[in-house]
Design an enzyme around this catalytic site. Structure first.
Site, short mmCIF file in Angstrom:
data_model
loop_
_atom_site.label_atom_id
_atom_site.label_comp_id
_atom_site.label_asym_id
_atom_site.label_seq_id
_atom_site.Cartn_x
_atom_site.Cartn_y
_atom_site.Cartn_z
N TYR A 17 -10.81 23.07 11.43
CA TYR A 17 -11.81 22.22 10.79
C TYR A 17 -12.94 23.09 10.28
O TYR A 17 -13.44 23.95 11.01
CB TYR A 17 -12.36 21.21 11.81
CG TYR A 17 -13.40 20.26 11.26
CD1 TYR A 17 -13.07 19.31 10.30
CD2 TYR A 17 -14.71 20.31 11.71
CE1 TYR A 17 -14.02 18.44 9.80
CE2 TYR A 17 -15.68 19.44 11.21
CZ TYR A 17 -15.33 18.50 10.26
OH TYR A 17 -16.28 17.64 9.78
N LYS A 58 -24.11 24.98 14.78
CA LYS A 58 -24.19 24.69 16.22
C LYS A 58 -25.20 25.58 16.96
O LYS A 58 -26.38 25.38 16.76
CB LYS A 58 -22.77 24.69 16.81
CG LYS A 58 -21.93 23.62 16.08
CD LYS A 58 -20.60 23.28 16.64
CE LYS A 58 -20.05 22.05 15.91
NZ LYS A 58 -18.80 22.18 15.27
N ASP A 68 -14.89 31.30 10.29
CA ASP A 68 -15.73 30.14 10.56
C ASP A 68 -16.11 30.21 12.04
O ASP A 68 -15.34 29.80 12.90
CB ASP A 68 -14.98 28.86 10.22
CG ASP A 68 -15.79 27.62 10.57
OD1 ASP A 68 -16.87 27.77 11.17
OD2 ASP A 68 -15.33 26.51 10.25
C1 LIG Z 1 -18.52 21.66 13.76
C2 LIG Z 1 -17.77 22.57 12.89
C3 LIG Z 1 -18.00 22.63 11.51
C4 LIG Z 1 -18.89 21.67 10.80
O1 LIG Z 1 -20.21 21.76 11.18
P1 LIG Z 1 -21.19 20.50 10.93
O2 LIG Z 1 -22.50 20.99 11.37
O3 LIG Z 1 -20.62 19.39 11.77
O4 LIG Z 1 -21.13 20.18 9.50
C5 LIG Z 1 -17.36 23.61 10.78
N1 LIG Z 1 -16.51 24.47 11.36
C6 LIG Z 1 -16.25 24.43 12.69
C7 LIG Z 1 -15.33 25.44 13.27
C8 LIG Z 1 -16.86 23.48 13.47
O5 LIG Z 1 -16.55 23.42 14.77
#
Ligand SMILES: *Cc1c(COP(=O)(O)O)cnc(C)c1O
Length: 429
Positions: free
Chosen positions: A144, A267, A239
């Protein structure tokens, strides 16, 4: 436990907010039942509006690595707020947070702040395309990268949970530029690269996957990706929205000893306020506006409150060298405890773990990619989730999510959690 007020609030919310929530996984659709509404939280504990207490294993989906309402963050934010909340002009604290982040993360010279992980990944891919002058990207099934169009093609957790591996509203034109590969399958990636020779701008990956449970990469896979990217002029985008400042000060890059070309954050970097970021060596970052041609902007980007929360968080993490090891030890202890109970009761399971990320899958075989993660028994997971919730333990309400341990969790809290599972386990058979 009594959930009366939560139920009433959820009903009211559904009238004016789609599904009653502002991010789908919160609605408990995958596990059934009514989401609990939070009143407050402190350290490792959440307190809901009905007065129930929970030991929290989500920590706002990762940001609160030092626990809820962490004093230095609260202090930084409230002091900053008194000076004004937003200016749309440069402030010194942006450079402070940028310098600290650059000093902690290997291989980056410059960083640009945005407001979410979604924005970070979306912008990183635009930058990669602008820099390489190529269009296509490769992503992995079950990874994701936020909810921007290019990534909503077999995206883990929320998207999978809702049975919408690709969402209506994403055009065919967009989808055709996102190529899909299986996690931990280097050959599959090599084949895609051969088929689309010289068309691929970037390979984006969660270097340790956390949106199909926690799935660490096999060493040969992640090293192979790095070599393939270098050889083919493809940018490797890590990511690290989940893993950044969580697995180590330098994130997964440090733990795996692999340097990516572009790294995305979210995060933890915001300390619980909305912050995302993407970073790379200067040669790449200089392609961004206003220095370069790739456009990217944000009215609230670098917001002083958000920056002050992020700065307090990263300062705490950079000062406390033992924090990541301590968290990994707590997670290993939890792993051992859960495993012991499930074995004793003869419940098929696989537990994946790296650092402070862990997931429990109700299946026999190893979980190494999206397909094996999807093999877990969701009925057992639902009973497990609700059983633990009733015992005062808040786990992710989806079998596709990793838990995120926070350093406020004590060994007593972990023992409490393992004892809770002892009570729940007989019902899981
Ligand atoms: C949470 C998450 C996102 C998206 O971040 P948001 O602040 O929710 O838009 C993207 N990549 C990873 C790996 C994530 O865990």
């Amino acid at each position: 436990m009594n959930y009366q007020r939560s139920s009433a609030l959820f009903e009211a919310a559904q009238k004016v907010i789609p599904g009653g929530v502002n991010s789908p996984v919160r609605a408990f659709k995958a596990v059934g039942g009514t989401p609990i509404f939070v009143e407050r939280a402190k350290g490792a504990y959440l307190y809901d509006v009905d007065g129930n207490r929970y030991v929290d294993f989500i920590a706002s989906w990762g940001p609160l690595i030092l626990g809820h309402a962490y004093e230095p963050v609260l202090k930084a934010v409230t002091e900053k707020a008194a000076l004004g909340t937003s200016f749309g002009m440069p402030t010194a604290i942006e450079t402070e947070l940028a310098s600290l982040a650059v000093s902690m993360v290997p291989g980056i010279d410059k960083i640009r702040f945005v407001n979410s992980g979604t924005e970070a990944c979306m912008s990183a891919i635009r930058l990669a395309r602008g820099f390489t002058k190529k269009d296509k990207i490769i992503k992995f099934k079950g990874c994701y990268h936020g909810h921007s169009d290019a990534f909503l093609i077999q995206a883990g957790s929320g998207a999978v949970t809702f049975g919408a591996p690709s969402s209506p509203g994403v055009t065919k034109g967009t989808a055709k530029d996102t190529l899909l590969a299986d996690y931990n399958d280097l050959e599959g990636v090599q084949q895609l690269v051969q088929e689309h020779k010289n068309d691929i701008a970037a390979i984006i990956i969660e270097p340790v996957a956390g949106n199909m449970g926690c799935i660490p990469p096999e060493a040969s896979f992640i090293q192979g990706l790095k070599r393939l990217c270098s050889h083919e002029g493809i940018l490797l985008v890590f990511d690290e929205v989940m893993t950044g400042f969580r697995l180590a000060a330098g994130g997964a890059q440090e733990v795996l000893d692999i340097s990516a070309d572009i790294v995305c954050f979210g995060k933890v970097i915001g300390g619980g306020l909305p912050v995302g970021a993407f970073a790379a060596r200067a040669e790449i970052m200089n392609y961004l506006a206003p220095d370069g041609p790739v456009y990217q902007a944000g009215t609230l980007s670098g917001n002083p409150l958000a920056m002050s929360a992020g700065l307090a968080m990263l300062q705490a993490l950079s000062k406390d060298k033992a924090v990541f090891k301590r968290l990994a030890e707590k997670t290993a202890y939890l792993h051992k405890g859960i495993e012991g109970v499930l074995l004793k009761h003869g419940i098929s399971h696989t537990i994946n773990r790296l650092g402070s990320m862990i997931s429990v899958h109700f299946c026999q075989d190893a979980v190494t990619d999206f397909m094996t993660a999807a093999a877990g028994d969701n009925e057992t997971f639902k009973k497990y989730f609700h059983g633990m919730l009733a015992q005062g333990v808040y786990l992710p309400p989806s079998a596709y999510e990793s838990y995120f341990l926070n350093d406020a969790l004590s060994y007593e809290d972990l023992d409490f959690t393992i004892a809770a599972l002892e009570k729940v386990a007989p019902d899981l058979l």
